[in-house]
Every structure is written in C-alpha cells, then in structure tokens.
Scaffold this active site. Structure first.
Site, PDB file in Angstrom:
ATOM      1  N   SER A 158       0.858  -1.184   0.000  1.00  9.64           N
ATOM      2  CA  SER A 158       0.000   0.000   0.000  1.00  9.64           C
ATOM      3  C   SER A 158       0.888   1.226   0.000  1.00  9.64           C
ATOM      4  O   SER A 158       2.059   1.161   0.380  1.00  9.64           O
ATOM      5  CB  SER A 158      -0.878  -0.020   1.255  1.00  9.64           C
ATOM      6  N   TYR A 171      -1.331  -0.240  11.011  1.00 10.77           N
ATOM      7  CA  TYR A 171      -1.423  -0.517   9.576  1.00 10.77           C
ATOM      8  C   TYR A 171      -0.130  -0.115   8.866  1.00 10.77           C
ATOM      9  O   TYR A 171       0.413  -0.883   8.064  1.00 10.77           O
ATOM     10  CB  TYR A 171      -2.619   0.227   8.991  1.00 10.77           C
TER      11      TYR A 171
END
Length: 257
Positions: A158, A171
């Site tokens: 990501s 995250y």
C-alpha cells in the site's frame, strides 16, 4: 537462417502473445472474496487460472467461488485466518489434495483499526500484525513446498508502506514491514527460481475503505480492477524477468504526491 536480432524479436513476440495468459495455473488469493481480492480473482480467472479463494468469511468465499464457476472458472473456497498457522497448514493440505501445487500466491488479506495510538488496544495491534504481516510470512513459508521454479509470490502492499498519516500506526507498521519482507524474499528466493513481487496500491473503491470512511469521494479513488491488472502484469512476465515492486495510483488521490 534468422539473424540474432530477428530471434530476439520473435522471442519478445512469443512472450507478448502469452501476456495475460495464466491457463492451467493454480493461484491462491487471500482475502479473495470481495474488494481487491475479488477483482484479482475475476481477472486471473478470465486469464485461465484455477483459483483458491481463501477468506476469513468462508460463506463469502463460497459465494465468490460459485460465481466464478458460473463463468467456467475452476475455483474452490477455503476458510482461512492467515494469522493462524494451523489454519494455514490445513489450507495448504486442501490445495495439495485438490491441485497438487501452487503456481502463485497472492497475499492480499489485510485489516486496519483506525484509531489514535492512545486508543489502540494491544489486542487490536496484535490482530493487525497477525493478519497483515505474520499472515504473508506464514503463507509464503507454507506455500513454498508446493511451488516449483517459475512460481510466484505477490504481496499486496500500500502507499501506507511509503509514507504515513495519523491514526493508522499499526497498519503503517505492517505495510512497511510487508514491503521489506517482500524485497527480502525476492533476494532469498530468486536463486531458487521463485519470483516475488510487491504491488503498492493507492486508494481503491473497495469495502476496505468505504466501510470505515463512508464519506470518501469515490472520484479520488481507483477501480480495484486497475490494481488487479497490475497483479496480472507481474504474473505474466517472461520466465527470465521479475518485477520486484510496482506502484499503482489513482490520478486524483490526495494521500500520495
């Protein structure tokens, strides 16, 4: 007799003809029931792959496998918590009995808890780490005995692996870790003929974002099918070529310059 130049051109022409063709390949996709995982399953199924749809939500995985079967895509569903080593080994045994091998593993499953550090529980931290980072480690380790030279591991990273924003510490930690793991496995497995690629995805129109941020402007995000095409692209390179990392961004995304 053909010249060396024409031979090279013929080789590239043959490779181009195979681009997008994954006929007969066995590919396991974690988090494969919807969102990006579902888009990857759709595209790889269209390219001829036989699929293992692995997902924590088993009923949703069954529904996805059934939908693929209606389009003549061979697919089975496996209930799987990627952070549970026993479940990972059990899933690999299912694949071994059904297909005998894994040609590609797509580590796509991921979760997040959007909260400031002061409110992030240690149990949330462990759950995110188990899914987003330990999971790909366990999956790659367990898949290797079922892989031959030319097989492939694709890790869905990501833009959160490249920069940071507030209220997503766990995250970010896992996605930075996953990108590092991906490059480390590329270095380690390349001599064995196993390819490893990281696909760094920008924001997508998927439940992963909309379930947490319902007011997001869809126009700032990209269709997950665009990222799925990047996955197919890295999987269909000629045997002599590997793409260790590729980034796919929406044109209007504001979280990346």
């Amino acid at each position: 007799m053909s010249s060396p130049a024409s031979s090279v051109h013929e080789s590239f022409a043959a490779a181009d003809a195979q681009l997008g063709n994954l006929r007969g390949k066995t590919i396991l996709i974690t988090g494969g029931s919807r969102g990006l995982g579902g888009a990857i399953a759709d595209l790889l199924g269209e390219a001829g792959a036989q699929l293992v749809i692995a997902d924590l939500a088993f009923e949703r995985a069954e529904d996805k496998a059934a939908t693929l079967a209606e389009r003549d895509v061979p697919a089975i569903a496996v209930g799987l918590d990627v952070g549970d080593e026993v479940q990972v080994q059990r899933a690999m045994q299912v694949v071994r009995e059904r297909f005998g091998r894994i040609d590609a593993l797509v580590n796509n499953a991921a979760i997040d808890v959007t909260a400031p550090l002061a409110e992030l529980g240690s149990s949330d931290w462990r759950r995110i780490v188990d899914t987003n980072l330990t999971g790909p480690f366990l999956m790659a380790k367990a898949a290797l005995p079922l892989m031959e030279r030319g097989s492939h591991i694709v890790n869905i990273a990501s833009t959160a692996s490249k920069r940071a924003w507030p209220n997503a510490s766990a995250y970010h930690a896992t996605k930075w870790g996953l990108l590092g793991l991906s490059h480390a496995l590329h270095a380690e497995l390349r001599p064995q003929g196993i390819k490893v690629s990281a696909v760094v995805a920008g924001g997508m129109r998927t439940p992963f974002l909309f379930d947490r941020f319902p007011d997001l402007d869809p126009g700032l995000l990209q269709d997950p099918a665009s990222v799925a095409r990047a996955v197919r692209f890295v999987l269909t390179q000629p045997p002599e070529t590997v793409i260790p990392e590729v980034m796919v961004l929406p044109m209007r995304e504001t979280s990346w310059p």
